[in-house]
Structure formats: structure tokens, C-alpha cells
Write a protein that holds these residues in place. Sequence first.
Motif, PDB file in Angstrom:
ATOM      1  N   TYR A 164      -5.845   9.730  -0.348  1.00 47.78           N
ATOM      2  CA  TYR A 164      -5.988   8.539  -1.281  1.00 47.78           C
ATOM      3  C   TYR A 164      -5.176   7.877  -1.028  1.00 47.78           C
ATOM      4  O   TYR A 164      -3.961   8.369  -0.253  1.00 47.78           O
ATOM      5  N   SER A 165      -5.031   6.558  -1.135  1.00 42.82           N
ATOM      6  CA  SER A 165      -4.033   5.448  -1.332  1.00 42.82           C
ATOM      7  C   SER A 165      -4.182   4.378  -2.299  1.00 42.82           C
ATOM      8  O   SER A 165      -5.772   4.480  -2.976  1.00 42.82           O
ATOM      9  N   LEU A 166      -3.094   3.815  -2.590  1.00 40.51           N
ATOM     10  CA  LEU A 166      -3.052   2.935  -3.400  1.00 40.51           C
ATOM     11  C   LEU A 166      -2.713   1.032  -3.100  1.00 40.51           C
ATOM     12  O   LEU A 166      -1.786   1.502  -2.338  1.00 40.51           O
TER      13      LEU A 166
ATOM     14  N   TYR B 195      -5.302  -4.351  -8.059  1.00 39.95           N
ATOM     15  CA  TYR B 195      -4.975  -2.516  -8.068  1.00 39.95           C
ATOM     16  C   TYR B 195      -6.198  -2.177  -7.077  1.00 39.95           C
ATOM     17  O   TYR B 195      -7.145  -2.080  -7.892  1.00 39.95           O
ATOM     18  N   THR B 196      -6.220  -1.669  -5.925  1.00 42.47           N
ATOM     19  CA  THR B 196      -7.376  -0.488  -5.325  1.00 42.47           C
ATOM     20  C   THR B 196      -7.144   1.093  -5.557  1.00 42.47           C
ATOM     21  O   THR B 196      -6.561   1.164  -5.108  1.00 42.47           O
ATOM     22  N   ILE B 197      -7.611   1.413  -5.938  1.00 43.74           N
ATOM     23  CA  ILE B 197      -7.782   2.832  -5.156  1.00 43.74           C
ATOM     24  C   ILE B 197      -8.673   3.434  -4.419  1.00 43.74           C
ATOM     25  O   ILE B 197      -9.851   3.112  -4.277  1.00 43.74           O
ATOM     26  N   THR B 198      -8.179   4.326  -3.600  1.00 42.23           N
ATOM     27  CA  THR B 198      -9.564   4.747  -2.419  1.00 42.23           C
ATOM     28  C   THR B 198      -9.090   6.092  -2.060  1.00 42.23           C
ATOM     29  O   THR B 198      -7.822   6.564  -2.098  1.00 42.23           O
TER      30      THR B 198
ATOM     31  N   LEU C  49      -6.843   8.247 -15.011  1.00 47.98           N
ATOM     32  CA  LEU C  49      -4.879   7.761 -14.239  1.00 47.98           C
ATOM     33  C   LEU C  49      -4.429   7.733 -15.584  1.00 47.98           C
ATOM     34  O   LEU C  49      -3.951   7.321 -16.104  1.00 47.98           O
TER      35      LEU C  49
ATOM     36  N   THR D 170       0.188   5.808   0.422  1.00 44.34           N
ATOM     37  CA  THR D 170      -0.722   6.649   0.320  1.00 44.34           C
ATOM     38  C   THR D 170      -0.496   7.973  -0.140  1.00 44.34           C
ATOM     39  O   THR D 170       1.493   8.201   0.363  1.00 44.34           O
TER      40      THR D 170
ATOM     41  N   TYR E 151       0.141   5.396 -15.750  1.00 45.46           N
ATOM     42  CA  TYR E 151       0.887   4.276 -15.099  1.00 45.46           C
ATOM     43  C   TYR E 151       1.568   4.760 -16.274  1.00 45.46           C
ATOM     44  O   TYR E 151       1.488   5.026 -17.229  1.00 45.46           O
TER      45      TYR E 151
ATOM     46  N   THR F 124       0.886  -1.244  -0.077  1.00 44.26           N
ATOM     47  CA  THR F 124       0.270   0.060   0.279  1.00 44.26           C
ATOM     48  C   THR F 124       0.923   1.230   0.207  1.00 44.26           C
ATOM     49  O   THR F 124       1.556   1.274   0.537  1.00 44.26           O
TER      50      THR F 124
END
Length: 457
Positions: free
Chosen positions: A119-121, A137-140, A152, A115, A154, A113
Motif C-alpha cells: 500500500y502507498s499513501l 491524497y491518493t491511496i494505492t 479508513l 508506504t 484518519y 509519500t
Amino acid sequence: MKDEVEEQNVAQIMKKVSNDSSKSQLPESDTAKLPRNSKKPRNRWSKRLFYITGFTVVFLLAILVLERNGLSQEDRILQEKLSGKLSYLDLIRKDYTLNNAVKHDLLQDVHITDTDGDYSLSIDGLIADEKKVVILYTITALNQPSRKDSSLRYEVLDGEKNHLSSYSYAAPLSVYDKEKAEKVLVDASLLDITWFPKGATTPDTLILNIELDDKKFSVTIPNDQSRYVGMKKTYQPEQALTIGNQKLTVHEVVITPLVAYVRISADPLNTRNINGMISLALMNEEGKHYPSRGGTGDLMWPEGLNERFISSYFDSSPVSLVSEGAYISDSNKKLVINTDTKETLLAPSEHITLSEAIVKDEEIEISILTKDIDIPIPNIYRFFTLLSSNIAFTDASGTEFMILDISKTSSHSDGEKEEQTLYFTIPKEDYEQPLTFEVHEYPGFVKEKVKILLDSK
């Protein structure tokens, strides 16, 4: 069949309970001989017990049948393999290749993880082989007024920080919505990166950099290459085929658990241009198709086209390359137009005409319309490259100029016919009319089924 057996089992149990309950009831004549205050209550409670037990058994079996009908054996296996990662279940279940890869233990467990502010990845897993990697992956992010739709970006590097891949696309996280009850927006996604045959192979370390809004994330992901060591099938059939009397050769086939490639080229001695294949796919003995997913190169180039397919790696039956034919057009055709009078003087087809020539301060915007294009297979059509890869053109004096930009192509189809418009710009000059352009491809095809066995032992 399994459902029928379960329903029969339920019916048999219900019948047995009914029979047992009937047996518990004594004949009326016998009952009359029992003491009034001892035997009859016991018989009544016995009946109730049998009914309650029978109902309970039937109810539990009915639930079991419903559960099995709602969740297949395949889904149960997938759920077990994705333990702790069920937010990715639907994404993987919809992808035949990833589904197979997870069932064959190619999912690597990752817990990383990073941050940046609110936001966090989170990197939750990795599915990899030699030619492809899929990152779970999860983005919050907080659901707040500052949240906006964005893209986004990458970038993927190897452990030595050599660039491997980069791309930008619309971010899955939505704009702030004050009506939403959720305080936090969470999106679970898959990042799919494919290396072409002459490109990179998946390294033992991946560095993933992501930019979203004004936030930046960077994570280093280990890749256990031992998971897929030796999991690659390579064939070099060097088999020839013909479509419309034009020759092609299938040179090499590479099949890994996550992707498949076929390298194919047109013979340089062909009399016509082969611009692409119609419905190109891999197919097993039972007729299951593994469709094309695009490729790199060109059939007319010396090194040919590397076409990519859905993987057939876990299919035990031999695989063939199949096609419904090819998009073919005549060679050495010209497009001759007068941009002053907006006339079409020569075209490889009567359906190709100069639509517009708009003179601006420093350039001329040209649009070429191609109408009534026949479609070989209903609702399956393609953009064709009208102008040659040589982007020079000449005026009537023989003076050579360069096309400034081929900006875009638009199309419309009713499922049976297609209409396509090419837009490009040329310098604003005192041309001696008309102008001549080399034509690379125009609409045309030959429908002719072909099938080549690729991996015969």
C-alpha cells in the motif's frame, strides 16, 4: 455568443475559399485560346490546391470550435492551476468553493509519500485557510485476493502533536475483483476538515495519520499560512429578526475562502421553542444561494447555534442571510405513556403515539411513532428530537429514573408527509404506571420569509 461568432468565421472562410476557387476557373472562351499542353494542367492543379487549402482551414477551425464547446474557459483555467494533479479535476470542479479557491491560487503543491507493504499513501496538495483544510491524497493497493472492503480512519494533529480531528468512514478502495484487468487499485480523494469558530485554526504543520486494513501511514504536511493571510471577513451585525412572533438575533458572521459561519440564537424570553431554521442560506444580490451545511450548538442555548455555509468569500456583491421560516413547537409539553398496557395517555400532538414496549431481561425497549408530519417544503425534511435533553423520566409515584439509551431514529417520507419513529430503552423496573417524559421538540413550523443584510459597508 462566442460559438456563433466562430461559426460565422468558419462560414466566411468557406465562402472565401469558394470565391477564390471560382475565380481560378477561366471562362471557357479564354481557355480555348491557351496552348493545349501548358495552361489547362496548371489551372487544374490550381483548383485542387485551393480546395485542399480551404478544406484544411475549415477542418482545423471546426476542431477548434468543438474543443471550445467541450471545454469551458473555467475548466481550462482549472486545468492549468491543477497541472500534474488532473486526477482531482472532477472532484474540485464539482465543488464551487474549492473551484474558486484553486483559481485564486490557494492550492499548495505537496509531494509526500508513505508506504506500508503493498500500500502507498501520496499527499499531492493542500487547499487551506484559517478555518478549513482540504488534503488531496491518493491511496494505492494491489488488486489481490487479500484485498477487502474496509473502513479508513484518519487522525489529524498539529506540529506539537495536539489532537485536532479524527474520523472513520468507508474506504473508497473496492474489494478484490478477479475479473478486473487492473493489477493495482488507485483512488484519488479529498479529505475535508473544518474547524468551528471556537475551535482550532489551521496550524503551520499538519500531521496526518491514516489506518486502512492493517496498514498505517503517517505524513507531516507543511502549511504555508502566507497564502491566505488576511483572507477573512468578520461582521458583528447584532441584528434581530422575528418568526412566528419569536425573536432571534444574528450575532456574528465569519467568511473565509473555504467556509462561512453565522452565529444566531433565540431570545430566552420567547414563549415557544425554536428548534431550527427552514432552508437557511446566504444569498447574494443576484439571488445566488450558498446553502447551510449543518452546524454546532443549538438556537435555544445561551451561546446559540454556529451554522456553517458554503463560502461566499469571492462574491463581490453584499450577502444576506435568508430563511423560509422556522421549526417551532410549544414549550413544557409532556409525553405520558403506560408501558404495561401500551397506551398513550398524553402527547403534544395526536399524531404522536406509543408504538411498542418490549420487555427484556434487564430493560424495556420503547418505540414512539409520529405520523402524518407536515413538510414545510416538498422533499426537504428533518429529524426532530422528541425527548428533552434532560434524559430523566418519572413514574406515577414521582420517582425519577434515567433513560439508558436513545439508540436511533428512522423515518419515511413520500415528499409531502413524513413518518418518524424514535427508539429508546429504559431500565426494567416495577414502575407505578404511567411514565412521564419531558418533550423537547415535536413537529411544527411557521413559514415566514426573512432576509437580513450581513455585510453592508
